[in-house]
Write an enzyme that holds these catalytic residues in place. Structure first.
Site, PDB file in Angstrom:
ATOM      1  N   ASP A  32      47.711 -14.466  14.195  1.00  0.00           N
ATOM      2  CA  ASP A  32      48.863 -13.908  13.493  1.00  0.00           C
ATOM      3  C   ASP A  32      49.150 -14.643  12.186  1.00  0.00           C
ATOM      4  O   ASP A  32      49.337 -14.010  11.139  1.00  0.00           O
ATOM      5  CB  ASP A  32      50.104 -13.929  14.391  1.00  0.00           C
ATOM      6  CG  ASP A  32      49.999 -12.921  15.528  1.00  0.00           C
ATOM      7  OD1 ASP A  32      48.981 -12.212  15.604  1.00  0.00           O
ATOM      8  OD2 ASP A  32      50.936 -12.851  16.343  1.00  0.00           O
ATOM      9  N   ARG A  43      62.439 -25.804  16.181  1.00  0.00           N
ATOM     10  CA  ARG A  43      62.478 -25.015  14.944  1.00  0.00           C
ATOM     11  C   ARG A  43      63.158 -25.718  13.773  1.00  0.00           C
ATOM     12  O   ARG A  43      62.685 -25.617  12.633  1.00  0.00           O
ATOM     13  CB  ARG A  43      63.126 -23.651  15.202  1.00  0.00           C
ATOM     14  CG  ARG A  43      62.397 -22.769  16.215  1.00  0.00           C
ATOM     15  CD  ARG A  43      60.905 -22.934  16.179  1.00  0.00           C
ATOM     16  NE  ARG A  43      60.197 -21.948  16.983  1.00  0.00           N
ATOM     17  CZ  ARG A  43      58.950 -22.091  17.394  1.00  0.00           C
ATOM     18  NH1 ARG A  43      58.286 -23.199  17.093  1.00  0.00           N
ATOM     19  NH2 ARG A  43      58.356 -21.154  18.096  1.00  0.00           N
ATOM     20  N   ASP A  97      63.596 -16.888  16.905  1.00  0.00           N
ATOM     21  CA  ASP A  97      63.005 -17.884  16.014  1.00  0.00           C
ATOM     22  C   ASP A  97      63.206 -17.557  14.540  1.00  0.00           C
ATOM     23  O   ASP A  97      63.362 -18.459  13.721  1.00  0.00           O
ATOM     24  CB  ASP A  97      61.517 -18.060  16.319  1.00  0.00           C
ATOM     25  CG  ASP A  97      61.275 -18.937  17.527  1.00  0.00           C
ATOM     26  OD1 ASP A  97      62.195 -19.703  17.891  1.00  0.00           O
ATOM     27  OD2 ASP A  97      60.192 -18.866  18.126  1.00  0.00           O
ATOM     28  N   SER A 136      52.468 -14.393  25.737  1.00  0.00           N
ATOM     29  CA  SER A 136      52.610 -15.222  24.552  1.00  0.00           C
ATOM     30  C   SER A 136      53.062 -16.617  24.966  1.00  0.00           C
ATOM     31  O   SER A 136      53.918 -16.763  25.844  1.00  0.00           O
ATOM     32  CB  SER A 136      53.640 -14.595  23.612  1.00  0.00           C
ATOM     33  OG  SER A 136      53.969 -15.469  22.563  1.00  0.00           O
TER      34      SER A 136
END
Length: 406
Positions: A16, A96, A125, A179
């Protein structure tokens, strides 16, 4: 937004973000700087460098941030005993803001006018990356390709990759089973085989913990030492924050500790089902609560517990760099001044329980609580007046009810 000239991309080296790298180059004609953070995800990161070089990245940053991650983000959060919706140890959420911090710093170092991330438009996110970036640089441009492009299916992504000669791992040519996001604090698995919350997660989803039913048949005892709310040692051995969490992951994982199957309420409004593994963090939380039991005053402890859900929600929703989180952090850190001592945990078949705790800063007084002769440490007659005063308002309410027939 005017087209950026140079973009710093949060880059994993996976399909990705490799597609995003090429898409940024073709869509905007801009230079792309890649940033890959080692947060303890357990993957070899040099292949990411080779792939970024092959795809023409202007500059490549690969940085080991494990110590900073645990010291400056995980540890402050654990001083609060933070749990989102009462269960989730916030493993993805807390990573994050650090990634965003470095994205913004690298943008300044390289003269980039934008940063980019690979988060989708459905998840949390995107919010966390962007709120953190704007809090640190209000003028930064943030590009979120998943909200802009038309590569809305795995087939289109594969077609784009093949057109631009982007290497595709064989297991990515089909639908990935689920995922995964991983760092030193946890693993998070979502999607595909996990999307039906009525179905038990298959065994192969779990990566960091053994099945509790197959864990050792003999309990293991460990001791975790604390100084001012932060863990500093395991079984008497002083360790750095990242090394300590790594050690606890190994010990907890061996005993199947730290598994969570959760349907959570995302900040964007939908519910999602995730499988989380946080072996070391689960041990850390249990031990921290254990040492607070004897070192923290009741009023301080109860106030912390009242504030914790708000603090956890701020982190989950991406407000790490907000003034309210920093205000709460100052209060929490003040509470930890005497949270120093040692906790003994017993690990067995997926469970971790505090079975002993001691500290030079302890508030526990055996003389006051003993069922034996307390030698005058506590006069039990004093309790009568204490109860009468606390009962006064209740008696007045009961009298009114009786008078009014209620």
């Amino acid at each position: 937004m005017s087209a950026p000239k140079k973009v710093v991309l949060a880059y994993s080296g996976g399909l990705d973000t490799s597609i995003i790298l090429k898409w940024l180059q073709t869509e905007y004609g801009c230079e792309v700087v890649t940033f890959t953070a080692d947060l303890g995800q357990g993957e070899e990161l040099e292949p990411a460098r080779a792939k970024a070089e092959m795809m023409g990245a202007t500059a490549i940053y690969i940085e080991d941030l494990r110590e900073e991650f645990v010291r400056d983000f995980v540890y402050p959060m654990f001083r609060a005993n933070a749990l989102y919706e009462g269960l989730y140890l916030l493993g993805t959420s807390i990573a994050r803001p650090l990634i965003s911090k470095r994205l913004v710093e690298i943008a300044a170092e390289t003269g980039a006018d934008a940063v980019a991330h690979g988060a989708t438009g459905k998840g949390n996110d995107q919010v966390r990356f962007e709120l953190s970036a704007y809090a640190l640089n209000p003028d930064i441009k943030v590009i979120a390709p998943w909200r802009e492009w038309d590569l809305t299916s795995r087939t289109r992504l594969i077609d784009f990759a093949e057109k631009h000669q982007i290497p595709i791992a064989k297991d990515k040519r089909g639908e990935a089973p689920f995922s995964v996001d991983a760092n030193l604090l946890h693993t998070s698995s979502e999607g595909k085989v996990l999307e039906n919350p009525a179905e038990e997660a298959p065994d192969y989803v779990y990566q960091r913990t053994v099945d509790p039913e197959k864990a050792p048949d003999t309990p293991e005892y460990i001791e975790i030492g604390f100084e001012k709310g932060d863990a500093v040692s395991v079984n008497g051995e002083a360790l750095t924050p990242a090394a300590l969490l790594t050690r606890l992951n190994e010990i907890g994982g061996k005993h199947g500790v730290g598994r969570l199957d959760l349907v959570e309420g995302r900040f964007v409004g939908m519910k999602s089902r995730g499988i989380y593994e946080t072996p070391g963090g689960t041990l850390l939380l249990e031990a921290h609560r254990g040492i607070e039991q004897i070192t923290l005053d009741r009023g301080a402890a109860h106030l912390k517990d009242e504030l914790m859900p708000r603090y956890a929600e701020l982190i989950y929703n991406g407000f790490w760099f907000s003034p309210e989180r920093e205000m709460l952090q100052a209060l929490i850190d003040k509470s930890q001044e005497h949270v120093t001592g040692t906790v003994r945990l017993k690990l067995y078949k997926g469970l971790a329980r505090t079975v002993g705790r001691w500290s030079d800063h302890s508030l526990y007084s055996e003389a006051h609580v003993t069922f034996e002769d307390d030698a005058g440490a506590y006069d039990q007659k004093d309790a009568a007046g204490f109860i009468k005063l606390n009962a006064l308002r209740l008696k007045l309410i009961a009298t009114r009810k009786r008078r009014l027939g209620g």
